[in-house]
Design an enzyme around this catalytic site. Structure first.
Site, short mmCIF file in Angstrom:
data_model
loop_
_atom_site.label_atom_id
_atom_site.label_comp_id
_atom_site.label_asym_id
_atom_site.label_seq_id
_atom_site.Cartn_x
_atom_site.Cartn_y
_atom_site.Cartn_z
N GLN A 164 -31.55 7.36 -9.17
CA GLN A 164 -30.71 8.55 -9.05
C GLN A 164 -31.56 9.82 -9.01
O GLN A 164 -32.57 9.92 -9.71
CB GLN A 164 -29.71 8.61 -10.21
CG GLN A 164 -28.41 9.27 -9.84
CD GLN A 164 -27.28 8.89 -10.79
OE1 GLN A 164 -27.25 7.79 -11.32
NE2 GLN A 164 -26.34 9.79 -10.99
N SER B 121 -34.56 2.48 -12.57
CA SER B 121 -33.20 2.49 -13.11
C SER B 121 -32.25 1.75 -12.18
O SER B 121 -32.39 0.54 -12.00
CB SER B 121 -32.74 3.93 -13.39
OG SER B 121 -31.55 3.96 -14.14
N LEU B 122 -31.29 2.44 -11.53
CA LEU B 122 -30.38 1.71 -10.63
C LEU B 122 -31.15 1.02 -9.52
O LEU B 122 -30.69 0.02 -8.95
CB LEU B 122 -29.35 2.67 -10.02
CG LEU B 122 -29.78 3.50 -8.80
CD1 LEU B 122 -29.51 2.78 -7.49
CD2 LEU B 122 -29.11 4.84 -8.80
N ARG C 75 -21.22 0.38 -12.98
CA ARG C 75 -22.27 0.93 -13.84
C ARG C 75 -22.17 2.46 -13.89
O ARG C 75 -22.24 3.07 -14.96
CB ARG C 75 -23.64 0.50 -13.31
CG ARG C 75 -24.85 0.90 -14.16
CD ARG C 75 -26.10 0.29 -13.54
NE ARG C 75 -27.32 0.57 -14.29
CZ ARG C 75 -28.12 1.61 -14.09
NH1 ARG C 75 -27.82 2.50 -13.15
NH2 ARG C 75 -29.24 1.76 -14.80
N HIS D 41 -29.85 6.03 -20.46
CA HIS D 41 -30.97 5.33 -21.10
C HIS D 41 -31.21 5.78 -22.54
O HIS D 41 -32.35 6.06 -22.94
CB HIS D 41 -32.24 5.47 -20.26
CG HIS D 41 -32.09 4.90 -18.89
ND1 HIS D 41 -31.96 3.54 -18.67
CD2 HIS D 41 -32.00 5.48 -17.67
CE1 HIS D 41 -31.82 3.32 -17.37
NE2 HIS D 41 -31.82 4.47 -16.74
N GLN E 250 -31.23 -2.54 -20.05
CA GLN E 250 -31.70 -1.39 -19.29
C GLN E 250 -30.76 -0.19 -19.42
O GLN E 250 -31.20 0.96 -19.33
CB GLN E 250 -31.84 -1.81 -17.82
CG GLN E 250 -32.51 -0.81 -16.93
CD GLN E 250 -31.81 -0.68 -15.60
OE1 GLN E 250 -30.60 -0.46 -15.54
NE2 GLN E 250 -32.56 -0.80 -14.53
#
Length: 315
Positions: free
Chosen positions: A10, A94-95, A119, A204, A253
């Site tokens: 992102q 991340s994603l 998510r 996170h 995660q």
């Protein structure tokens, strides 16, 4: 040459991303159509036309960024004969870890799109807007020790942790707004600059536990295959290929630290990677790669001419 493919997270989204691929290649259009169908929304139109504030929404940005990465990977394979199996490792920020798993055949495109939509929604639901914050600590004095020391000061009044260890000079903290504000002041006293990030939720960090619980249920029902190449997991900074371990790591995660610097250092060191290619929108990870592994080659792959040149360079 040892190759690793990187998949952005992102912040790399932009109106118009993927348009050149869709205009040039039918197989890229197929990817965007499949994602639209999976989600029951014209995400491809939002990517092409905006508005930017809608594309930036977490629940849209996450599947959209994955779609561009998947389209680029599909073009590489179909048009230029370069499969993901030409790489020694894949990794995503991340994603982007979902994009990496999709490209490596561990998740289907449809499942990946739906999981990322959920998510994004789950992360947004986890913390009311305004209660959380994230801040980027930057500057030559910024390292993990400084960031952890600043976060520790913030944690005296609320949740505050290091969320993204991107590279030396760029580390992100996350948590409750007041605690992050306190950590920012501490970071400045320690010699770092700090910028509050324009994000809708504190990713996170432990505040994301409700989202982790939602993803645990969704991932339990998802089919995960062994990836064709190992995926260097965010929370381990090491490669993993076991589907059940991958399932668990994707849950961890959500609340865990993105150990990107360590992941890149491992690939460039023990992994022997000499070339990094960023598959998808933007070139954020390419910039990080040049800072973390300056002796390795690194370049973005998101425009038709970049994909073609890359394929030719592999011979």
């Amino acid at each position: 040459m040892t190759l690793a493919l990187l998949f952005p997270g992102q912040g790399s989204q932009a109106v118009g991303m993927g348009v050149a691929l869709a205009d040039a290649f039918a197989c890229a259009r197929d990817v965007f159509n499949e994602v639209d169908e999976a989600l029951g929304q014209k995400l491809s139109t939002l990517m092409r036309e905006g508005p930017e504030d809608q594309l930036t929404l977490t629940e849209n940005a996450q599947p959209a960024l994955m779609a561009v990465s998947a389209a680029a990977a599909r073009v590489l394979k179909v048009e230029f004969g370069v499969g993901v199996d030409r790489a020694a490792f894949v990794a995503g920020h991340s994603l982007g870890e979902y994009s990496a798993l999709c490209a490596a055949g561990a998740l289907s495109l449809t499942d990946t799109a739906r999981l990322l939509k959920l998510r994004g929604q789950a992360m947004q639901r986890a913390v009311p807007v305004g209660q959380g914050a994230m801040a980027s600590l930057i500057g030559p004095k910024t390292d993990l020790a400084l960031a952890e020391a600043a976060a520790k000061v913030g944690a005296e009044i609320g949740v505050c942790v290091v969320a993204n260890d991107n590279n030396a000079g760029n580390i992100v903290i996350s948590g409750e707004k007041a605690a992050v504000d306190r950590a920012i002041e501490a970071a400045k006293e320690l010699g770092a600059r700090a910028i509050l990030l324009n994000v809708s939720a504190p990713f996170h960090c432990p505040l994301m536990q409700p989202a982790a619980d939602e993803m645990a249920a969704a991932l339990a029902a998802a089919t995960i295959n062994a990836p064709v190449v190992p995926v260097v997991a965010n929370v381990l900074a090491r490669p993993e290929s076991d589907p059940e371990v991958i399932r668990r790591l994707l849950v961890e995660q959500v609340t865990g630290r993105v150990r990107w610097r360590e992941s890149m250092e491992w690939m460039a060191g023990e992994g022997g990677v000499t070339r990094f290619a960023e598959v998808g929108s933007g070139k954020v990870l390419t910039g990080m790669a040049k800072r973390i592994a300056p002796n390795a080659e690194s370049a973005p792959l998101n425009m038709p001419e970049e994909l073609e040149a890359f394929a030719k360079s592999l011979g």
